[in-house]
Design a protein around this motif. Structure first.
Motif, PDB file in Angstrom:
ATOM      1  N   GLU A   1       0.828  -1.318  -0.067  1.00  0.00           N
ATOM      2  CA  GLU A   1      -0.109   0.030   0.082  1.00  0.00           C
ATOM      3  C   GLU A   1       0.816   1.226  -0.062  1.00  0.00           C
ATOM      4  O   GLU A   1       0.430   2.410  -0.559  1.00  0.00           O
ATOM      5  N   GLU A   2       1.864   1.210   0.766  1.00  0.00           N
ATOM      6  CA  GLU A   2       2.874   2.297   0.871  1.00  0.00           C
ATOM      7  C   GLU A   2       4.308   1.921   0.056  1.00  0.00           C
ATOM      8  O   GLU A   2       4.571   2.709  -1.265  1.00  0.00           O
ATOM      9  N   ASP A   3       4.947   0.892   0.477  1.00  0.00           N
ATOM     10  CA  ASP A   3       6.247   0.711  -0.053  1.00  0.00           C
ATOM     11  C   ASP A   3       6.365  -0.786  -0.350  1.00  0.00           C
ATOM     12  O   ASP A   3       5.229  -1.442  -0.152  1.00  0.00           O
ATOM     13  N   GLU A   4       6.929  -1.193  -1.257  1.00  0.00           N
ATOM     14  CA  GLU A   4       6.881  -2.570  -1.977  1.00  0.00           C
ATOM     15  C   GLU A   4       7.388  -3.436  -0.904  1.00  0.00           C
ATOM     16  O   GLU A   4       8.251  -3.020   0.012  1.00  0.00           O
ATOM     17  N   ILE A   5       7.173  -4.745  -0.786  1.00  0.00           N
ATOM     18  CA  ILE A   5       7.384  -5.686   0.211  1.00  0.00           C
ATOM     19  C   ILE A   5       8.307  -6.787  -0.554  1.00  0.00           C
ATOM     20  O   ILE A   5       7.923  -7.372  -1.487  1.00  0.00           O
ATOM     21  N   ARG A   6       9.318  -7.182  -0.124  1.00  0.00           N
ATOM     22  CA  ARG A   6      10.343  -8.075  -0.393  1.00  0.00           C
ATOM     23  C   ARG A   6       9.840  -9.526  -0.314  1.00  0.00           C
ATOM     24  O   ARG A   6       9.311  -9.831   0.717  1.00  0.00           O
ATOM     25  N   LEU A   7       9.864 -10.253  -1.311  1.00  0.00           N
ATOM     26  CA  LEU A   7       9.281 -11.712  -1.119  1.00  0.00           C
ATOM     27  C   LEU A   7      10.247 -12.418  -0.079  1.00  0.00           C
ATOM     28  O   LEU A   7       9.656 -12.959   0.803  1.00  0.00           O
ATOM     29  N   LEU A   8      11.687 -11.986   0.201  1.00  0.00           N
ATOM     30  CA  LEU A   8      12.422 -12.669   1.113  1.00  0.00           C
ATOM     31  C   LEU A   8      11.814 -12.246   2.600  1.00  0.00           C
ATOM     32  O   LEU A   8      11.798 -13.398   3.314  1.00  0.00           O
ATOM     33  N   ASP A   9      11.038 -11.154   2.706  1.00  0.00           N
ATOM     34  CA  ASP A   9      10.590 -10.921   4.081  1.00  0.00           C
ATOM     35  C   ASP A   9       9.386 -11.866   4.382  1.00  0.00           C
ATOM     36  O   ASP A   9       9.231 -12.186   5.346  1.00  0.00           O
ATOM     37  N   VAL A  10       8.483 -11.915   3.397  1.00  0.00           N
ATOM     38  CA  VAL A  10       7.419 -12.789   3.510  1.00  0.00           C
ATOM     39  C   VAL A  10       7.752 -14.246   3.747  1.00  0.00           C
ATOM     40  O   VAL A  10       6.941 -14.731   4.502  1.00  0.00           O
ATOM     41  N   LEU A  11       8.704 -14.575   2.923  1.00  0.00           N
ATOM     42  CA  LEU A  11       8.919 -16.093   3.194  1.00  0.00           C
ATOM     43  C   LEU A  11       9.537 -16.180   4.548  1.00  0.00           C
ATOM     44  O   LEU A  11       9.408 -17.377   5.427  1.00  0.00           O
ATOM     45  N   GLU A  12      10.375 -15.256   5.156  1.00  0.00           N
ATOM     46  CA  GLU A  12      10.903 -15.390   6.621  1.00  0.00           C
ATOM     47  C   GLU A  12       9.670 -15.322   7.509  1.00  0.00           C
ATOM     48  O   GLU A  12       9.816 -15.958   8.660  1.00  0.00           O
ATOM     49  N   THR A  13       8.630 -14.559   7.220  1.00  0.00           N
ATOM     50  CA  THR A  13       7.719 -14.463   8.095  1.00  0.00           C
ATOM     51  C   THR A  13       6.740 -15.699   8.045  1.00  0.00           C
ATOM     52  O   THR A  13       6.266 -16.133   9.264  1.00  0.00           O
ATOM     53  N   ILE A  14       6.596 -16.427   7.066  1.00  0.00           N
ATOM     54  CA  ILE A  14       6.134 -17.554   6.753  1.00  0.00           C
ATOM     55  C   ILE A  14       6.750 -18.749   7.913  1.00  0.00           C
ATOM     56  O   ILE A  14       6.047 -19.225   8.540  1.00  0.00           O
ATOM     57  N   LYS A  15       8.064 -18.737   7.706  1.00  0.00           N
ATOM     58  CA  LYS A  15       8.736 -19.454   8.412  1.00  0.00           C
ATOM     59  C   LYS A  15       8.737 -19.237   9.959  1.00  0.00           C
ATOM     60  O   LYS A  15       8.466 -20.369  10.750  1.00  0.00           O
ATOM     61  N   ALA A  16       8.941 -18.171  10.558  1.00  0.00           N
ATOM     62  CA  ALA A  16       8.638 -17.534  11.647  1.00  0.00           C
ATOM     63  C   ALA A  16       7.407 -17.708  12.355  1.00  0.00           C
ATOM     64  O   ALA A  16       7.407 -18.147  13.449  1.00  0.00           O
ATOM     65  N   ASN A  17       6.472 -18.006  11.656  1.00  0.00           N
ATOM     66  CA  ASN A  17       5.118 -18.463  12.073  1.00  0.00           C
ATOM     67  C   ASN A  17       4.677 -19.674  11.946  1.00  0.00           C
ATOM     68  O   ASN A  17       3.436 -20.195  12.170  1.00  0.00           O
ATOM     69  N   GLY A  18       5.881 -20.645  12.049  1.00  0.00           N
ATOM     70  CA  GLY A  18       5.723 -22.108  11.907  1.00  0.00           C
ATOM     71  C   GLY A  18       5.864 -22.830  10.572  1.00  0.00           C
ATOM     72  O   GLY A  18       5.722 -24.126  10.607  1.00  0.00           O
ATOM     73  N   GLY A  19       5.547 -22.039   9.846  1.00  0.00           N
ATOM     74  CA  GLY A  19       5.926 -22.579   8.196  1.00  0.00           C
ATOM     75  C   GLY A  19       4.502 -23.296   7.983  1.00  0.00           C
ATOM     76  O   GLY A  19       4.502 -23.977   6.834  1.00  0.00           O
ATOM     77  N   ASN A  20       3.647 -23.416   8.667  1.00  0.00           N
ATOM     78  CA  ASN A  20       2.326 -23.759   8.216  1.00  0.00           C
ATOM     79  C   ASN A  20       1.423 -22.882   7.081  1.00  0.00           C
ATOM     80  O   ASN A  20       1.264 -21.710   7.375  1.00  0.00           O
ATOM     81  N   THR A  21       1.185 -23.389   6.019  1.00  0.00           N
ATOM     82  CA  THR A  21       0.418 -22.601   5.014  1.00  0.00           C
ATOM     83  C   THR A  21      -0.848 -23.295   4.418  1.00  0.00           C
ATOM     84  O   THR A  21      -0.771 -24.661   4.712  1.00  0.00           O
ATOM     85  N   PRO A  22      -1.710 -22.664   3.946  1.00  0.00           N
ATOM     86  CA  PRO A  22      -2.912 -23.366   3.484  1.00  0.00           C
ATOM     87  C   PRO A  22      -2.481 -23.874   2.320  1.00  0.00           C
ATOM     88  O   PRO A  22      -1.698 -23.598   1.466  1.00  0.00           O
ATOM     89  N   ASP A  23      -3.402 -25.144   1.991  1.00  0.00           N
ATOM     90  CA  ASP A  23      -3.058 -25.771   0.664  1.00  0.00           C
ATOM     91  C   ASP A  23      -3.612 -24.880  -0.491  1.00  0.00           C
ATOM     92  O   ASP A  23      -4.848 -24.641  -0.669  1.00  0.00           O
ATOM     93  N   PRO A  24      -2.747 -24.427  -1.207  1.00  0.00           N
ATOM     94  CA  PRO A  24      -3.172 -23.506  -2.310  1.00  0.00           C
ATOM     95  C   PRO A  24      -4.312 -24.060  -3.328  1.00  0.00           C
ATOM     96  O   PRO A  24      -4.969 -23.440  -4.028  1.00  0.00           O
ATOM     97  N   LYS A  25      -4.219 -25.433  -3.253  1.00  0.00           N
ATOM     98  CA  LYS A  25      -5.413 -26.329  -4.290  1.00  0.00           C
ATOM     99  C   LYS A  25      -6.646 -26.111  -3.878  1.00  0.00           C
ATOM    100  O   LYS A  25      -7.598 -26.346  -4.378  1.00  0.00           O
ATOM    101  N   THR A  26      -6.661 -26.427  -2.577  1.00  0.00           N
ATOM    102  CA  THR A  26      -8.006 -26.537  -1.724  1.00  0.00           C
ATOM    103  C   THR A  26      -8.757 -25.422  -0.935  1.00  0.00           C
ATOM    104  O   THR A  26      -9.717 -25.574  -0.838  1.00  0.00           O
ATOM    105  N   ALA A  27      -7.825 -24.475  -0.459  1.00  0.00           N
ATOM    106  CA  ALA A  27      -8.165 -23.514   0.342  1.00  0.00           C
ATOM    107  C   ALA A  27      -8.960 -22.484  -0.520  1.00  0.00           C
ATOM    108  O   ALA A  27      -8.935 -22.284  -1.529  1.00  0.00           O
TER     109      ALA A  27
END
Length: 135
Positions: A58-84
């Motif tokens: 919304e204001e600045d671009e977000i680095r993909l690297l930061d998003v991937l690290e946040t996913i890992k820091a949150n336990g690495g649990n992701t929804p299934d992209p095919k069924t969610a």
């Protein structure tokens, strides 16, 4: 995190590891179980390292690297992209990429990022330090 050698190739699914270069272009190896090697010509194909990819914010671009690290820091649990559902995917992305521009980050983008995370989570990339930039 060291994602410098990992690339996304326009028009090809999945992720690839940059393993070399020849006169025809770059030599890539798929990160899936098949480990298929291919050569891409940069005159006709676009590719980007995961380290250089950003997400609309919304204001600045977000680095993909930061998003991937946040996913890992949150336990690495992701929804299934095919069924969610789209709402589940959007809520997940609001948690891992707060401030992303919801009008320009599509569900297909979220699915791609989740699938990329699921590909690379098995590799020690999160523990490796990225090399210093060449100046």
């Amino acid at each position: 995190m060291n994602l410098r050698a990992l690339v996304s190739v326009t028009g090809k699914p999945g992720l690839y590891k940059l393993i070399g270069q020849n006169r025809a272009g770059f030599i890539l190896e798929s990160l899936d179980k098949a480990k298929i090697k291919t050569v891409v010509n940069l005159n006709t194909t676009k590719m980007a390292t995961l380290e250089d990819i950003t997400i609309y914010g919304e204001e600045d671009e977000i680095r993909l690297l930061d998003v991937l690290e946040t996913i890992k820091a949150n336990g690495g649990n992701t929804p299934d992209p095919k069924t969610a559902s789209n709402e589940e995917l959007r809520n997940f992305f609001r948690e891992v990429a707060p401030g992303h521009d919801e009008s320009r980050v599509y569900i297909s983008d979220i699915k791609k990022i989740i699938s990329w995370y699921n590909i690379i989570k098995e590799f020690p990339l999160f523990d490796e330090e990225a090399p210093a930039p060449i100046q």
